[in-house]
Write a protein that holds these residues in place. Structure first.
Motif, PDB file in Angstrom:
ATOM      1  N   LEU A   1     -19.735  -3.075  23.537  1.00  0.00           N
ATOM      2  CA  LEU A   1     -18.334  -3.449  23.767  1.00  0.00           C
ATOM      3  C   LEU A   1     -17.519  -2.245  24.229  1.00  0.00           C
ATOM      4  CD1 LEU A   1     -16.054  -5.524  23.568  1.00  0.00           C
ATOM      5  CD2 LEU A   1     -15.806  -4.918  21.153  1.00  0.00           C
ATOM      6  N   GLN A   2     -17.708  -1.110  23.576  1.00  0.00           N
ATOM      7  CA  GLN A   2     -16.959   0.083  23.959  1.00  0.00           C
ATOM      8  C   GLN A   2     -17.311   0.521  25.392  1.00  0.00           C
ATOM      9  OE1 GLN A   2     -14.515   1.396  22.237  1.00  0.00           O
ATOM     10  NE2 GLN A   2     -14.835  -0.058  20.533  1.00  0.00           N
ATOM     11  N   GLN A   3     -18.605   0.460  25.699  1.00  0.00           N
ATOM     12  CA  GLN A   3     -19.008   0.849  27.059  1.00  0.00           C
ATOM     13  C   GLN A   3     -18.409  -0.078  28.106  1.00  0.00           C
ATOM     14  OE1 GLN A   3     -23.296   1.176  27.270  1.00  0.00           O
ATOM     15  NE2 GLN A   3     -23.111   3.402  27.404  1.00  0.00           N
ATOM     16  N   ARG A   4     -18.441  -1.373  27.826  1.00  0.00           N
ATOM     17  CA  ARG A   4     -17.904  -2.328  28.816  1.00  0.00           C
ATOM     18  C   ARG A   4     -16.402  -2.171  28.992  1.00  0.00           C
ATOM     19  NH1 ARG A   4     -21.350  -7.926  28.939  1.00  0.00           N
ATOM     20  NH2 ARG A   4     -23.409  -6.965  28.809  1.00  0.00           N
ATOM     21  N   LYS A   5     -15.726  -1.843  27.959  1.00  0.00           N
ATOM     22  CA  LYS A   5     -14.289  -1.575  28.097  1.00  0.00           C
ATOM     23  C   LYS A   5     -14.055  -0.387  29.029  1.00  0.00           C
ATOM     24  CE  LYS A   5     -12.651  -3.458  23.683  1.00  0.00           C
ATOM     25  NZ  LYS A   5     -12.044  -3.149  22.366  1.00  0.00           N
ATOM     26  N   GLU A   6     -14.866   0.648  28.848  1.00  0.00           N
ATOM     27  CA  GLU A   6     -14.727   1.811  29.738  1.00  0.00           C
ATOM     28  C   GLU A   6     -15.041   1.438  31.188  1.00  0.00           C
ATOM     29  OE1 GLU A   6     -17.228   4.843  28.222  1.00  0.00           O
ATOM     30  OE2 GLU A   6     -16.100   5.112  26.344  1.00  0.00           O
ATOM     31  N   TYR A   7     -16.115   0.643  31.376  1.00  0.00           N
ATOM     32  CA  TYR A   7     -16.463   0.219  32.735  1.00  0.00           C
ATOM     33  C   TYR A   7     -15.374  -0.659  33.348  1.00  0.00           C
ATOM     34  CZ  TYR A   7     -21.219   1.892  31.783  1.00  0.00           C
ATOM     35  OH  TYR A   7     -22.300   2.660  31.489  1.00  0.00           O
ATOM     36  N   ALA A   8     -14.781  -1.528  32.554  1.00  0.00           N
ATOM     37  CA  ALA A   8     -13.695  -2.378  33.055  1.00  0.00           C
ATOM     38  C   ALA A   8     -12.508  -1.528  33.504  1.00  0.00           C
ATOM     39  CB  ALA A   8     -13.274  -3.369  31.979  1.00  0.00           C
ATOM     40  N   LYS A   9     -12.229  -0.484  32.732  1.00  0.00           N
ATOM     41  CA  LYS A   9     -11.135   0.416  33.112  1.00  0.00           C
ATOM     42  C   LYS A   9     -11.441   1.121  34.430  1.00  0.00           C
ATOM     43  CE  LYS A   9      -8.362   4.192  31.202  1.00  0.00           C
ATOM     44  NZ  LYS A   9      -8.200   5.120  30.036  1.00  0.00           N
ATOM     45  N   GLN A  10     -12.692   1.609  34.568  1.00  0.00           N
ATOM     46  CA  GLN A  10     -13.084   2.253  35.830  1.00  0.00           C
ATOM     47  C   GLN A  10     -13.044   1.264  36.997  1.00  0.00           C
ATOM     48  OE1 GLN A  10     -16.915   4.023  35.267  1.00  0.00           O
ATOM     49  NE2 GLN A  10     -16.224   5.429  33.640  1.00  0.00           N
ATOM     50  N   CYS A  11     -13.452   0.006  36.724  1.00  0.00           N
ATOM     51  CA  CYS A  11     -13.446  -1.008  37.786  1.00  0.00           C
ATOM     52  C   CYS A  11     -12.030  -1.268  38.291  1.00  0.00           C
ATOM     53  CB  CYS A  11     -14.079  -2.296  37.249  1.00  0.00           C
ATOM     54  SG  CYS A  11     -14.193  -3.626  38.456  1.00  0.00           S
ATOM     55  N   LYS A  12     -11.084  -1.333  37.384  1.00  0.00           N
ATOM     56  CA  LYS A  12      -9.695  -1.534  37.798  1.00  0.00           C
ATOM     57  C   LYS A  12      -9.216  -0.381  38.673  1.00  0.00           C
ATOM     58  CE  LYS A  12      -8.260  -4.392  33.880  1.00  0.00           C
ATOM     59  NZ  LYS A  12      -7.382  -4.501  32.690  1.00  0.00           N
ATOM     60  N   GLU A  13      -9.563   0.831  38.279  1.00  0.00           N
ATOM     61  CA  GLU A  13      -9.156   1.986  39.095  1.00  0.00           C
ATOM     62  C   GLU A  13      -9.785   1.928  40.489  1.00  0.00           C
ATOM     63  OE1 GLU A  13     -10.324   5.333  36.832  1.00  0.00           O
ATOM     64  OE2 GLU A  13      -8.758   5.081  35.277  1.00  0.00           O
ATOM     65  N   LEU A  14     -11.079   1.553  40.546  1.00  0.00           N
ATOM     66  CA  LEU A  14     -11.747   1.455  41.847  1.00  0.00           C
ATOM     67  C   LEU A  14     -11.170   0.327  42.701  1.00  0.00           C
ATOM     68  CD1 LEU A  14     -15.453   2.013  40.737  1.00  0.00           C
ATOM     69  CD2 LEU A  14     -14.000   3.606  41.995  1.00  0.00           C
TER      70      LEU A  14
END
Length: 677
Positions: free
Chosen positions: A189-202
């Motif tokens: 869950l923590q990793q996916r939250k980080e990836y979601a944040k990076q995805c929004k930035e991209l």
């Protein structure tokens, strides 16, 4: 008797003297007592008693019948006794019948009770089965239960142990499976939250880049009209300088859509025409829109292959369903198979929308040979269509010479375009239920031409092995110069032959030298191979494969007086081959006459390296040889039909009695000598 009466009177007196009180019974008691008695008797009931009673009754009836026949007093008394006995038996039968009814009723009651018992037990059994099924379903649900977290793809255990925080991978957690699962889910869950944040930035960066691209595209779109205006303004300068840039741009735009084999042929032919041969012109024909659509489909080839595989699996499943269905579905499956077979055939013979056309103009005349190259992607072969433009084509016998198939066939040894140059084609045709031997016929029906081997080499296609791009260009480079020279040579030779046959057809023959020819060219016509092959004097050429079905065949008839010389001519590789048959008192040919064999060798032995009218010279030799043969033969037999009109010193020479067929020019006169002397 007196004692009996006394006793009766005493009994009567005693009975009268002692009064008896009568016993009164209630009806219900009587009925119940009767039932109890009947039930007791019923328990003793036996069906054999019926049989015994009936047997006794039949016996009494028989005895009564016998007594009635005697008709005596004693017999009458016995009859009365027998009647009493029969009445008692009938009473007993009634009793037995009543007992049987009671027994039947009792049995029915017992059966009904047993049925109720069985039905109740059956209901209990069904309830138990239903409960068991319900329990099984519940057990299966429990066994097959999957938690939602099972569908989540977690990082591997090795990676978790490497990168997970320390508090998530303590020994206590690692030993407990549930705690370990919870820790891995929390880490995921923590990793996916980080990836979601990076995805929004991209995505934000992507939107910014897309806005920049749109702005640049708008600038390019606005630039196109300006460039078009510049091109329009410079058109007069392009015409003056003879530099049609726009036309070349349009051509290059179409050329990019050509398949690789046709593209190679186009580029090499164009380069050869610009550098070496000005009489060669190259162009691209076809539908540009269809070619563009085909190119887009080719780019999406992988997706189409996956779709095709899915369709094939669906078709196989449908076929299995059809096999298990009724007759109507079988008919539908048969129709679908026929339709799919026709679609496969159409796809196999489908050619690319674009084709390459090159034109060869004659160097001295106005004749033009147009050659169109079509590419069949599924077969991976190139087919050729030809067209020859000939002015004033009026000859009948020479008409077949200038047909495109006659010009393009046999440019190389054995290359007549009747078979596919690719070994895969035969298996492809068999796969769609077609005969590989009918390939040429099928291509002609679809107006695609013939698959010559030289066309494959021209397009960089190797029949024996698969080549890379560099090897294909090298093969094309080697083929183009040789092929164009061969085509020019073939067209030039056929035009010379055409004009010769055109003159011979009207009886006009060009005579070289100061030679008087007494024989007359009576007829010159074309023949088919079937007509040529039935002539006796031509069989040796066919059997030795000197001539074949793809050659041109003619018949020339030369006459002089009663003699007739038939010349059967086969034109192969631009050189005529004569087979002679002489009718003079008998029929003579090379098989039965050494003189005809000598004439035939003399006619076919002409040198044709630098002579434009080989056929006319050969026919002239045949006519002069006929004159000399007839004049020498008439001189020998002294029949006087043919007078000597040629100059020769000796009529015969050697053991073979050869004749002077070889012309010899001396000054202004021509004499004849023996061959080889």
């Amino acid at each position: 008797m007196v004692g009996e009466t006394k006793k009766r009177s005493k009994n009567a007196s005693t009975s009268s003297s002692t009064p008896q009180t009568p016993v009164k019974l209630i009806k219900e008691e009587v009925f119940s007592n009767a039932i109890e008695f009947e039930e007791k008797e019923e328990s003793k009931f036996n069906r054999d008693q019926f049989k015994t009673c009936f047997t006794e009754l039949n016996k009494l009836i028989q005895e009564v019948s016998d007594l009635k026949s005697k008709n005596t007093e004693e017999a009458k008394k016995k009859i009365v006794e027998k009647r009493i006995q029969g009445s008692l038996i009938i009473v007993k039968l009634k009793k037995l019948n009543r007992l049987d009814k009671i027994r039947l009723a009792n049995r029915r009651e017992l059966l009904a009770k047993e049925k109720l018992n069985v039905d109740s037990n059956r209901l209990k059994l069904q309830n138990l089965i239903y409960e068991a099924d319900h329990l099984k379903k519940e057990i299966n649900k429990c066994i097959s239960f999957k938690s939602e977290d099972e569908d989540i793809k977690l990082v591997s255990m090795e990676e978790f142990l490497k990168i997970a925080p320390e508090e998530s991978r303590t020994p206590e957690i690692l030993e407990d499976k549930h705690a370990l699962r919870m820790a891995r889910l929390e880490f995921e869950l923590q990793q996916r939250k980080e990836y979601a944040k990076q995805c929004k930035e991209l995505e934000k960066e992507k939107e910014e880049v897309a806005e920049k691209i749109v702005a640049l595209k708008d600038n390019l779109d606005s630039l196109l009209p300006n460039l078009q205006n510049v091109c329009k303004a410079t058109r007069p300068i392009q015409k003056i300088l003879n530099m049609p840039f726009e036309i070349e741009w349009e051509i290059q735009k179409i050329v990019r859509l050509l398949p690789q084999p046709l593209y190679m042929a186009y580029t090499k032919l164009l380069a050869y025409s610009e550098v070496i041969d000005n009489n060669l012109s190259v162009s691209v024909d076809g539908n540009e829109d269809e070619a563009l659509q085909l190119e887009n489909e080719r780019k999406q080839g992988k997706d189409e292959k996956e779709l095709d595989e899915n369709e094939d699996s669906e078709n196989e499943a449908e076929e299995n369903d059809f096999e298990e269905s009724d007759n109507r579905r079988k008919v539908q499956r048969r129709q679908s198979r026929i339709e799919s077979q026709n679609q496969k055939r159409q796809k196999l013979f489908a050619h690319h929308p674009l084709s390459v056309q090159f034109q060869l103009k004659s160097k001295k005349r106005k004749e033009t040979l147009s050659v169109t190259l079509n590419y069949l992607p599924d077969m991976s072969i190139v087919t050729v269509q030809g067209k020859f433009n000939l002015d004033n084509a009026q000859s009948v016998a020479a008409g077949d010479i200038m047909t495109p198939d006659r010009i393009l066939s046999g440019l190389y040894e054995g290359d007549y375009g009747m078979e596919s140059p690719s070994p895969h084609t035969s298996y492809q045709l068999q796969n769609v239920q077609l005969n590989p031997k009918d390939l040429s016929k099928l291509l002609d029906e679809k107006m695609l031409g013939k698959p010559y081997k030289w066309a494959q080499r021209l397009c960089g296609i190797s029949v024996t092995s698969k080549l890379n791009i560099d090897e294909s260009f090298k093969l094309c480079d080697e083929t183009v110069p040789q092929l164009i020279r061969q085509m020019h040579k073939r067209v030039s030779a056929r035009m010379k032959l055409y004009h010769q046959i055109q003159s011979l057809e009207i009886g006009k023959i060009t005579i070289s030298g100061n030679v008087r020819i007494s024989s007359i060219l009576q007829q010159f016509v074309s023949l088919s191979f079937a007509e040529y092959s039935v002539i006796p004097c031509t069989k040796r050429f066919i059997e030795s494969e000197i001539v074949g079905a793809n050659d041109l065949f003619y018949r020339a008839v030369v006459t002089r007086g009663s003699a007739k010389l038939e010349c059967y001519i086969a034109v192969r590789d631009n050189f005529p081959i004569f087979a002679l048959q002489l009718s003079y008192d008998n029929k003579y040919n090379a098989e039965n006459s050494s003189h005809i064999r000598e004439i035939e060798g003399f006619v076919n032995g002409i040198k044709c390296d630098s002579v434009d009218n080989v056929l006319s010279l050969q026919l002239q030799r045949a006519m002069t040889s006929l004159d000399i043969f007839l004049e020498t033969e008439s001189f020998q037999h002294q029949d006087g039909e043919f007078h000597q009109e040629k100059n020769f010193s000796c009529s015969f020479r050697g053991r073979g009695r050869s004749r002077p067929y070889q012309p010899k020019v001396v000054g202004c006169t021509t004499s004849f000598k023996h061959i080889g002397y």
